[in-house]
Enzyme design. Structure first.
Site, PDB file in Angstrom:
ATOM      1  N   ASP A 173      -5.659   9.579  10.231  1.00  0.00           N
ATOM      2  CA  ASP A 173      -4.341   9.075  10.602  1.00  0.00           C
ATOM      3  C   ASP A 173      -3.825   9.641  11.915  1.00  0.00           C
ATOM      4  O   ASP A 173      -4.070  10.800  12.250  1.00  0.00           O
ATOM      5  CB  ASP A 173      -3.336   9.381   9.485  1.00  0.00           C
TER       6      ASP A 173
ATOM      7  N   TYR B  71     -10.606  -4.445   3.813  1.00  0.00           N
ATOM      8  CA  TYR B  71      -9.690  -3.974   4.846  1.00  0.00           C
ATOM      9  C   TYR B  71     -10.493  -3.807   6.123  1.00  0.00           C
ATOM     10  O   TYR B  71     -11.323  -2.909   6.212  1.00  0.00           O
ATOM     11  CB  TYR B  71      -9.091  -2.639   4.387  1.00  0.00           C
TER      12      TYR B  71
ATOM     13  N   GLU C 138       0.867  -1.180   0.000  1.00  0.00           N
ATOM     14  CA  GLU C 138       0.000   0.000   0.000  1.00  0.00           C
ATOM     15  C   GLU C 138       0.901   1.226   0.000  1.00  0.00           C
ATOM     16  O   GLU C 138       1.718   1.404   0.902  1.00  0.00           O
ATOM     17  CB  GLU C 138      -0.860   0.045   1.261  1.00  0.00           C
TER      18      GLU C 138
END
Lengths: 404, 265
Positions: free
Chosen positions: B53, B172, B42
């Site tokens: 994040d 995911y 990735e």
């Protein structure tokens, strides 16, 4: 009130879209929460007890309705249209922000949330959030760009006095957008007990609609007050725009009155020809940030650029999605004024009316200063005086070269 | 067979490694990951406002942008990676605004030309990913690129079908409700959620967020088709600069061993 078929007042649609703007652009972790928030907000809207408690707090705690004020000396000085102000700077905590905070904290309590977070730029929304948290006894964390913590130290102290924890955010440019990023990160990590009180009419659906509706008390009152005092509607509404909640609050109840023109005033900072401004509509382009599709300050690769304004409350690289739609539909006109013009208007209102405005509405006053002389003397301009200037005296003194 | 099918089709779980493009010597760092045993790569597209994040990947984004990384650079890293590693699946991961800036068609076309296999866009949920001029999923699928979606602990069974519809490549599973690089979820919760998701999809399920050590990765690999490691690798890029490839190789080899042998006992 029934809305006509071709109304400007019936958006967003059920997916939170204002035309091609708005929506729900959030990470999957937040998506179920945003959907839950919308369901709970719809239930609250249908509940007369919720509305009654909101109205009661606005009257007895915030001090509404705020006055509608004719400004005789400013009108005379400008020599054109009559200038009137909606005095939302007289609200408890000194700005319009508290209207929305009352609504959202009632919703938070209704949803059983026990912890409140918020972002703030100038500190007005942070103070308003800290205030309602103190009023209802809920713990409160305010994210504020480290740069703004420096620029707005009196408001930081106010928030702390009110019991809030103020977290300086150092990432990115350390201003409002970075504080909002940090608020979203906190929310993602604390979804089970935390309610995020967003301060402007932006973010993922239903925030833009919800904040607008809570702020619409401004325009509803003003419309009734103006009819009562003058027997007619104003010709032009003027309001400053950062994210755009005070402007939408004033404009929205008038959107279906075709005779009423509207002018939103963005911050041109050091000028629209350079990069140092915060005018997303006039100097930006559509993109996706903070949960919604709207006009943004960005580069060719879609990286967000830092806004600049003398007013920390307007220093945001985006704008509420409903403004993006109102611009494209042509219903509202948008302009921008520079730091210098806002500073002049700030002093003009002090001198002519004995009112110290915040730097945010000083942008609206600067636009009024330009447009009033071009209008006939029997016409009426109504501008939103959305905040008082006590918090800004240090910034202004600094710009005028006065040592305090 | 697609590169994803062969990476996840082996009789052992897959290791998925994330680094941010433009943070250090990207080509050397990517080669180190592949040589040490990463099965899927990735590559993060830097963004000024990486809202999902944690501090490690935020800093990597800012380092990369500070070094002047552009979208064209990211696509060039991808193109060159594909030339060097014809069989390793490559995923671009990032946020909506840089991806749709020139229009989803443009991005999908450019990613396809660069040999990208899948795209993870963190902030376009399924509710926004159809019937609009900037929906990314349809543009990607049209060009044979897999739109890879995220499922989280807050994605309940009622919502899961919507997330899975139109998902390709792998799913995911974000094991913690939070941002990248923070705490790790309890293994029992991961096991239960992966099993629940696998009842609804044929796609391989890779688990990420908060996975830092070979021990954690190995434990998760007992229950999932793949394990994603990001922040721990990104921290190495930040701390070691030009020396990063050797350090990345070391950690990746340990992770790969733990993941690949997790089910052998």
């Amino acid at each position: 009130m029934n809305t006509p078929l071709n109304s400007f007042r019936n958006l967003p649609d059920e997916r939170g879209h204002f035309g091609q703007f708005g929506g729900r652009y959030v990470a999957e972790t937040l998506m179920p929460l945003v959907l839950d928030l919308e369901r709970e907000y719809r239930k609250a809207q249908q509940d007369p007890a919720f509305q009654a408690e909101f109205d009661d707090l606005l009257e007895h705690y915030v001090g509404r309705p705020s006055p509608l004020y004719f400004a005789p000396r400013l009108t005379e000085e400008l020599g054109g249209a009559q200038v009137w102000f909606k005095r939302d700077e007289l609200n408890h905590t000194g700005a319009h922000k508290i209207n929305n905070c009352i609504g959202q904290i009632l919703l938070a309590i209704r949803m059983g949330k026990t912890r409140i977070i918020a972002e703030t730029g100038a500190g007005q929304h942070g103070v308003a959030t800290a205030t309602v948290c103190a009023r209802f006894g809920l713990p409160c964390v305010i994210y504020m760009g480290a740069e703004d913590v420096k620029r707005q130290s009196p408001n930081v102290f106010r928030m702390k006095l009110l019991g809030a924890e103020v977290v300086p955010v150092t990432s990115g440019g350390a201003t409002l957008k970075d504080a909002m990023n940090e608020g979203l990160r906190d929310w993602v990590a604390n979804v089970h007990d935390t309610f995020y009180i967003i301060g402007t009419a932006a973010g993922p659906h239903p925030y833009p609609e919800m904040v607008r509706n809570f702020q619409s008390v401004i325009g509803k009152e003003a419309r009734a007050q103006m009819l009562d005092r003058t027997g007619r509607l104003p010709d032009l509404l003027v309001a400053a725009i950062g994210g755009g909640s005070n402007a939408l609050g004033l404009f929205h109840p008038f959107l279906d009155d075709p005779s009423v023109k509207m002018l939103g005033v963005e911050a041109a900072g050091r000028g629209l020809d350079g990069d140092e401004h915060a005018a997303s509509l006039l100097g930006g382009s559509p993109g996706v940030l903070h949960g919604n599709r709207t006009y943004l300050l960005q580069d060719a690769d879609g990286q967000i650029t830092e806004g600049h304004s003398i007013s920390a409350g307007l220093d945001y690289p985006g704008i509420g999605p409903e403004h993006a739609w109102l611009k494209e539909s042509g219903r509202v006109d948008y302009t921008a004024v520079t730091d210098e013009e806002a500073l002049d208007a700030f002093q003009l209102l002090c001198r002519t009316e004995g009112i110290i405005p915040a730097l945010e509405p000083s942008h609206a006053i600067a636009a009024v200063k330009k447009v009033a002389p071009t209008m006939p003397k029997d016409s009426i301009i109504l501008a939103n005086l959305c905040g008082r200037g006590d918090k800004d005296i240090f910034t202004v003194a600094d710009r005028l070269g006065v040592a305090l | 067979m697609s590169r994803f099918a062969s990476a996840f089709g082996k009789p052992r779980p897959a290791l998925v490694c994330f680094i941010t493009a433009g943070d250090g010597d990207t080509a050397a760092n990517l080669d180190a990951l592949v040589e040490a045993g990463a099965d899927v790569i990735e590559l993060g597209m830097p963004f000024t406002d990486p809202m999902a994040d944690g501090p490690a990947i935020q800093s990597a984004n800012l380092r990369s942008l500070g070094a002047g990384t552009t979208t064209a650079d990211v696509l060039r890293y991808a193109t060159e990676f594909r030339a060097r590693h014809p069989n390793v699946p490559l995923v671009l991961m990032g946020y909506a605004n840089p991806m749709v800036r020139r229009g989803p068609e443009w991005f999908a076309e450019a990613a396809a030309a660069a040999g990208v296999d899948g795209v993870i866009c963190v902030d376009i949920p399924p509710e926004e990913d159809f019937d609009s001029p900037w929906a990314l999923g349809p543009a990607l699928r049209e060009r044979g690129i897999a739109p890879i979606r995220l499922a989280t602990p807050t994605t309940d069974s009622a919502r899961l079908p919507q997330v899975l519809a139109g998902s390709e490549g792998f799913l995911y599973y974000v094991s913690v409700a939070g941002i990248t690089g923070k705490q790790q979820a309890a293994i029992a919760s991961i096991k239960e959620n992966v099993a629940r998701i696998k009842q609804s999809t044929e796609l391989p399920v890779a688990v990420g967020f908060g996975v830092r050590t070979p021990e954690q990765a190995g434990e998760i690999a007992r229950h999932a088709d793949g394990v994603v490691v990001g922040s721990a690798l990104v921290e190495i890029c930040g701390a070691y600069g030009a020396e990063a490839p050797a350090k990345l190789r070391e950690l990746t080899a340990a992770l790969a061993h733990a993941v690949h042998t997790a089910r052998q006992d």
